[in-house]
Design a protein around this motif. Structure first.
Motif, PDB file in Angstrom:
ATOM      1  N   ILE A   1     -49.681-120.113  46.149  1.00 61.90           N
ATOM      2  CA  ILE A   1     -48.321-120.643  46.334  1.00 61.90           C
ATOM      3  C   ILE A   1     -48.255-122.127  45.981  1.00 61.90           C
ATOM      4  O   ILE A   1     -47.329-122.587  45.318  1.00 61.90           O
ATOM      5  CB  ILE A   1     -47.867-120.427  47.811  1.00 61.90           C
TER       6      ILE A   1
ATOM      7  N   LEU B   1     -48.457-111.647  52.772  1.00 64.10           N
ATOM      8  CA  LEU B   1     -48.317-112.929  52.073  1.00 64.10           C
ATOM      9  C   LEU B   1     -49.474-113.129  51.102  1.00 64.10           C
ATOM     10  O   LEU B   1     -50.600-112.717  51.381  1.00 64.10           O
ATOM     11  CB  LEU B   1     -48.319-114.088  53.079  1.00 64.10           C
TER      12      LEU B   1
ATOM     13  N   VAL C   1     -40.380-120.500  50.843  1.00 64.25           N
ATOM     14  CA  VAL C   1     -41.556-121.371  50.875  1.00 64.25           C
ATOM     15  C   VAL C   1     -41.139-122.713  51.484  1.00 64.25           C
ATOM     16  O   VAL C   1     -40.031-123.150  51.193  1.00 64.25           O
ATOM     17  CB  VAL C   1     -42.138-121.550  49.438  1.00 64.25           C
TER      18      VAL C   1
ATOM     19  N   LEU D   1     -43.327-114.810  41.764  1.00 66.15           N
ATOM     20  CA  LEU D   1     -44.433-113.841  41.895  1.00 66.15           C
ATOM     21  C   LEU D   1     -44.064-112.490  41.286  1.00 66.15           C
ATOM     22  O   LEU D   1     -44.889-111.860  40.622  1.00 66.15           O
ATOM     23  CB  LEU D   1     -44.807-113.662  43.372  1.00 66.15           C
TER      24      LEU D   1
ATOM     25  N   THR E   1     -40.319-118.538  45.456  1.00 64.83           N
ATOM     26  CA  THR E   1     -41.702-118.145  45.123  1.00 64.83           C
ATOM     27  C   THR E   1     -41.787-116.624  44.964  1.00 64.83           C
ATOM     28  O   THR E   1     -42.555-116.121  44.164  1.00 64.83           O
ATOM     29  CB  THR E   1     -42.696-118.644  46.195  1.00 64.83           C
TER      30      THR E   1
ATOM     31  N   ARG F   1     -35.906-103.305  45.122  1.00 62.28           N
ATOM     32  CA  ARG F   1     -37.209-103.948  45.154  1.00 62.28           C
ATOM     33  C   ARG F   1     -38.228-102.972  45.727  1.00 62.28           C
ATOM     34  O   ARG F   1     -37.913-102.247  46.668  1.00 62.28           O
ATOM     35  CB  ARG F   1     -37.136-105.197  46.043  1.00 62.28           C
TER      36      ARG F   1
ATOM     37  N   GLY G   1     -46.345-106.043  51.210  1.00 60.70           N
ATOM     38  CA  GLY G   1     -45.540-106.891  52.094  1.00 60.70           C
ATOM     39  C   GLY G   1     -46.326-108.026  52.723  1.00 60.70           C
ATOM     40  O   GLY G   1     -45.805-108.795  53.529  1.00 60.70           O
TER      41      GLY G   1
ATOM     42  N   ARG H   1     -44.143-120.865  53.884  1.00 62.68           N
ATOM     43  CA  ARG H   1     -44.140-119.670  54.715  1.00 62.68           C
ATOM     44  C   ARG H   1     -45.275-119.678  55.735  1.00 62.68           C
ATOM     45  O   ARG H   1     -45.428-118.734  56.491  1.00 62.68           O
ATOM     46  CB  ARG H   1     -44.313-118.472  53.807  1.00 62.68           C
TER      47      ARG H   1
ATOM     48  N   LEU I   1     -48.063-107.019  46.032  1.00 61.14           N
ATOM     49  CA  LEU I   1     -46.717-107.350  46.533  1.00 61.14           C
ATOM     50  C   LEU I   1     -46.072-106.154  47.227  1.00 61.14           C
ATOM     51  O   LEU I   1     -45.216-106.327  48.103  1.00 61.14           O
ATOM     52  CB  LEU I   1     -45.818-107.850  45.393  1.00 61.14           C
TER      53      LEU I   1
ATOM     54  N   ASP J   1     -40.684-103.480  47.574  1.00 63.92           N
ATOM     55  CA  ASP J   1     -41.060-103.740  48.976  1.00 63.92           C
ATOM     56  C   ASP J   1     -39.856-103.638  49.920  1.00 63.92           C
ATOM     57  O   ASP J   1     -39.959-103.948  51.097  1.00 63.92           O
ATOM     58  CB  ASP J   1     -41.749-105.116  49.115  1.00 63.92           C
TER      59      ASP J   1
HETATM   60  P1  AMP Z   1     -39.629-112.815  48.959  1.00 66.25           P
HETATM   61  O1  AMP Z   1     -38.950-112.515  47.663  1.00 66.25           O
HETATM   62  O2  AMP Z   1     -39.457-114.232  49.407  1.00 66.25           O
HETATM   63  O3  AMP Z   1     -39.275-111.805  50.021  1.00 66.25           O
HETATM   64  O4  AMP Z   1     -41.194-112.645  48.688  1.00 66.25           O
HETATM   65  C1  AMP Z   1     -41.751-111.430  48.245  1.00 66.25           C
HETATM   66  C2  AMP Z   1     -43.258-111.419  48.462  1.00 66.25           C
HETATM   67  O5  AMP Z   1     -43.861-112.483  47.714  1.00 66.25           O
HETATM   68  C3  AMP Z   1     -43.709-111.652  49.897  1.00 66.25           C
HETATM   69  O6  AMP Z   1     -43.740-110.448  50.650  1.00 66.25           O
HETATM   70  C4  AMP Z   1     -45.113-112.230  49.682  1.00 66.25           C
HETATM   71  O7  AMP Z   1     -46.037-111.219  49.345  1.00 66.25           O
HETATM   72  C5  AMP Z   1     -44.923-113.096  48.455  1.00 66.25           C
HETATM   73  N1  AMP Z   1     -44.516-114.485  48.783  1.00 66.25           N
HETATM   74  C6  AMP Z   1     -43.365-115.110  48.438  1.00 66.25           C
HETATM   75  N2  AMP Z   1     -43.340-116.367  48.861  1.00 66.25           N
HETATM   76  C7  AMP Z   1     -44.513-116.574  49.520  1.00 66.25           C
HETATM   77  C8  AMP Z   1     -45.090-117.666  50.200  1.00 66.25           C
HETATM   78  N3  AMP Z   1     -44.455-118.848  50.314  1.00 66.25           N
HETATM   79  N4  AMP Z   1     -46.325-117.504  50.758  1.00 66.25           N
HETATM   80  C9  AMP Z   1     -46.986-116.346  50.644  1.00 66.25           C
HETATM   81  N5  AMP Z   1     -46.502-115.251  50.031  1.00 66.25           N
HETATM   82  C10 AMP Z   1     -45.278-115.358  49.457  1.00 66.25           C
END
Ligand code: AMP
Length: 209
Positions: free
Chosen positions: A61, A55, A82, A36, A32, A158, A53, A84, A50, A160
């Motif tokens: 989602i 959610l 996911v 995103l 996910t 990235r 950091g 999360r 994003l 973040d």
């Molecule tokens: P990741 O690449 O999994 O570290 O996700 C990067 C960002 O996307 C996270 O910090 C959230 O802002 C958002 N994100 C990704 N997956 C989810 C999820 N399942 N629920 C909520 N936010 C998500």
């Protein structure tokens, strides 16, 4: 083979392990975070969000999950990042029931905070396919310097992946995602793996699936 939910703190190596399962075992990866980030390329507001950091909403989602899972009929897939939140887990189970798919197994990658910070500070990713590499781990370096092995794109950091945003992501993880460890443990679906290095982690996951 069973479907997989990868549950882990930020930068534990979910994407790297998913990549191995994809290339060696034909799994489809559904991240996910990757979806995103792709959406954020044309959505300024999401792009800014994003960077915090935090959610995104469960509703957003679940819309992504619904759309993507509908295209994965009869394929083995890995959910990377996911569910999360417990709410996402409940909604995902309902969705899986509707689609007639089995949620499979939950793999919890346990990595200490010090190591997570080390990984975050050395991570570079492909802005196109989301593949992840390390500047310091020889096992995870791209074949050609600063270039994605799969799509020849220049690798980037990235937005973040900073120490400050990492603290926020970890706080979100502890408050909202970590409760899923107990949630899946009670359902007898959880396997905990100390994710020291990608190959060892991959081999341990293979025993479960
Ligand atoms: P990741 O690449 O999994 O570290 O996700 C990067 C960002 O996307 C996270 O910090 C959230 O802002 C958002 N994100 C990704 N997956 C989810 C999820 N399942 N629920 C909520 N936010 C998500």
């Amino acid at each position: 083979m069973k479907n997989i939910i990868l549950l882990a703190p930020p930068a534990a190596g979910k994407g790297t392990v998913a990549e191995l399962l994809k290339s060696r075992d034909g799994y489809v990866q559904l991240s996910t975070g990757n979806v995103l980030r792709e959406m954020a390329q044309t959505d300024k507001q999401l792009n800014e969000y994003l960077k915090t950091g935090k959610l995104v909403s469960d509703q957003m989602i679940m819309e992504i999950l619904k759309q993507k899972l509908a295209t994965l009929k009869d394929k083995n897939y890995i959910l990377d990042g996911v569910p999360r939140t417990v709410n996402q887990a409940v909604l995902y189970e309902e969705l899986a029931d509707e689609l007639g798919t089995d949620i499979g197994v939950v793999i919890y990658l346990n990595v200490p905070k010090k190591e997570l910070i080390r990984r975050i500070e050395s991570r570079i990713v492909c802005p196109s396919c989301g593949a992840s590499y390390s500047l310091i781990n020889p096992e995870l370096q791209p074949k050609k310097e600063n270039t994605c092995d799969y799509c020849d794109n220049e690798l980037i950091r990235r937005k973040d992946d900073t120490k400050e945003v990492f603290e926020e992501r970890l706080a979100e993880y502890k408050a909202k995602t970590a409760p899923l460890i107990q949630y899946y443990k009670y359902r007898n679906l959880l396997t905990e793996i100390k994710a020291n290095n990608p190959e060892e982690t991959y081999q341990l996951i293979k025993k479960v699936i």
